[in-house]
Design an enzyme around this catalytic site. Sequence first.
Site, mmCIF file in Angstrom:
data_model
loop_
_atom_site.group_PDB
_atom_site.id
_atom_site.type_symbol
_atom_site.label_atom_id
_atom_site.label_comp_id
_atom_site.label_asym_id
_atom_site.label_seq_id
_atom_site.Cartn_x
_atom_site.Cartn_y
_atom_site.Cartn_z
ATOM 1 C CD1 TRP B 102 37.760 27.572 68.998
ATOM 2 C CD2 TRP B 102 39.612 28.544 69.796
ATOM 3 N NE1 TRP B 102 38.337 28.280 67.984
ATOM 4 C CE2 TRP B 102 39.470 28.886 68.436
ATOM 5 C CE3 TRP B 102 40.707 29.036 70.501
ATOM 6 C CZ2 TRP B 102 40.383 29.702 67.767
ATOM 7 C CZ3 TRP B 102 41.627 29.844 69.839
ATOM 8 C CH2 TRP B 102 41.454 30.169 68.494
ATOM 9 C CG ASP B 169 34.393 29.302 74.906
ATOM 10 O OD1 ASP B 169 33.685 30.242 74.494
ATOM 11 O OD2 ASP B 169 35.513 29.041 74.418
ATOM 12 C CE LYS B 193 33.832 33.132 66.888
ATOM 13 N NZ LYS B 193 34.820 32.855 65.883
#
Lengths: 357, 357
Positions: B102, B169, B193
């Site tokens: 990511w 992030d 999440k």
Amino acid sequence: MKKHNYSAGPCILPQEVFEKSAQAILNFNDSGLSLLEISHRSKDFVAVMEEARALVLELLDLKGKGYQAIFLGGGASLEFLMIPYNMMKVNGKAAYLDTGTWASAAIKEAKFLGETVVVASSKDQNYNNIPKGYTIPADADYFHCTSNNTIFGTQMKEFPETDLPIVCDMSSDIFSRKLDFSKFDIIYAGAQKNMGPAGATLIVIKEEILGKTGREIPSMLDYAKHIKAESMYNTPPVFSVYASLLTLKWLKNLGGIEAIEKINDAKAALLYTEIDRNPLFRGTAAVEDRSNMNVTFLLNDEAHTAKFDELWKAAGISGLPGHRSVGGYRASMYNALPLESVQVLVDVMKALETEIK
Amino acid sequence: MKKHNYSAGPCILPQEVFEKSAQAILNFNDSGLSLLEISHRSKDFVAVMEEARALVLELLDLKGKGYQAIFLGGGASLEFLMIPYNMMKVNGKAAYLDTGTWASAAIKEAKFLGETVVVASSKDQNYNNIPKGYTIPADADYFHCTSNNTIFGTQMKEFPETDLPIVCDMSSDIFSRKLDFSKFDIIYAGAQKNMGPAGATLIVIKEEILGKTGREIPSMLDYAKHIKAESMYNTPPVFSVYASLLTLKWLKNLGGIEAIEKINDAKAALLYTEIDRNPLFRGTAAVEDRSNMNVTFLLNDEAHTAKFDELWKAAGISGLPGHRSVGGYRASMYNALPLESVQVLVDVMKALETEIK
């Protein structure tokens, strides 16, 4: 009391969509897990995504015609930017029809990327009509229009004949009426009118028109990347896609777009007939451009406002006040609103007339 | 049978979130309407959005410190593009730490907009550690990092001291551990999440850092526009925001981040202790960088795979296979996964050891 939900969007969806999606949150496909806690790459959710994508093409009669359907997040407003990114050539030109607030927002984002010609606008008439008789520059890369204007209650009944690719924002009337959808190269729509809950956007793309701009496109804005990843380039809005599938299945079981169009025509006829008959009311949109989805109307005498508001609220109606740009009232009659709810509103309008006489 | 859901995301959420969000779909706030059919501008939903935004700042201890929390659609992957659009000066420079898939995707989008320096990368070690001792160019416009790497099971335990704005992030570990969040200028996270269902992205922004790039920003990518519109610039992902609010309330009632961190530490200690003790298994991440959220591990002898898989499936465990980039197993232990579920996994690992002896 039975509610009659005229909300302009997010809006009424079929009751079975509420029931089945609530059930899936408690226990999805009898897995013992919630729809909200499973991987988007699980077999069960991939099946949902694939069924939804296929059903979109089936309902629009686009199966086997070179189209792809994808579900993204971000809302139709993000498509305002993605469309020129994917369709406007470097140093190219786009042609837009300006029929309202959302068309105008789409134009703004196109201008960010390059030359954007507004072929016609009804802004000076507060968007109460759809411009006609305009010319589309033959050297534009594509033509963009908005099929239905929620705020102003107008709807395109015809689309221009042009050799250019046609891109259409159908956010507020997709799946509501028969059109030759193969005349469009890109159709996009936020889910939250006729398709499902807010949070997903549907994009239907004739695949061959992509990749012709010479423009570098950021990954998340690139339709080709999303198509290649089968609408799973990143985590999709799982719940909204699932509830959209439920709505699409409901529509298919009902008989598809042909069947719902008849119901929508009946609802629109019922309400517009009353608006035109009842001396207390008048419509705001040009008669030939009246929307079957969003019916905008005013009281001829604002002194009756309090009484009318009291009556429709007492009848269980909600979501009727018009957008601040138009005032008055807006009856949004999306696919899932039953004819019975329109009859309740018409009865209230007649009751007001009786009271005032 | 009781399920133990180790899915890497979308993932387990508190049971009460499933129950209350399903109820809201049937009848929201006793209004007789579904959460899915009300206007996002209705009083009831505006209250949801405002409570969620305020609760984020409260839980992160950022109240009254010049931060704004907004909920957007599109996913964290869209933030990979929005961050440089909002933070990188024209002809400016960005600094990124590459700790995994990511982080690497974020770097790619930054490069689209301008010079992007990768200050360090652990790619050559298949991202099994967090690089340390790197230098951040003093003339960069911002520094970007990824606090937890779901795929590789690593987590940043410390963040660099720098005068540059720090963008992080935190998709996979936000709300899981105490940090001095005021050291960050932008924190962003996909909901799916520790916060809620897929479809919403949280962005927490120190407001004063915006508007300094000299760059024109497309409307939907402009944080300032979303903040000004109080996170309602366009229709937000209503359901995902509501379910996120329910999760945030659950966390607050539990005692906030301080309380959940203790539970998360206990879960991680239990599993890592077994991985280190049990001769059949080994962890894949550098010990000092081990993630408390995603525990990646391998069987030392792949011949035991079938037996182990049989055992954990029989125990009601799901979502345990590792990402294809690492192989083996990944136990994702987000906030809502109870300690009891970790004990079940540890018992299965011990049972395998007994069977094989």
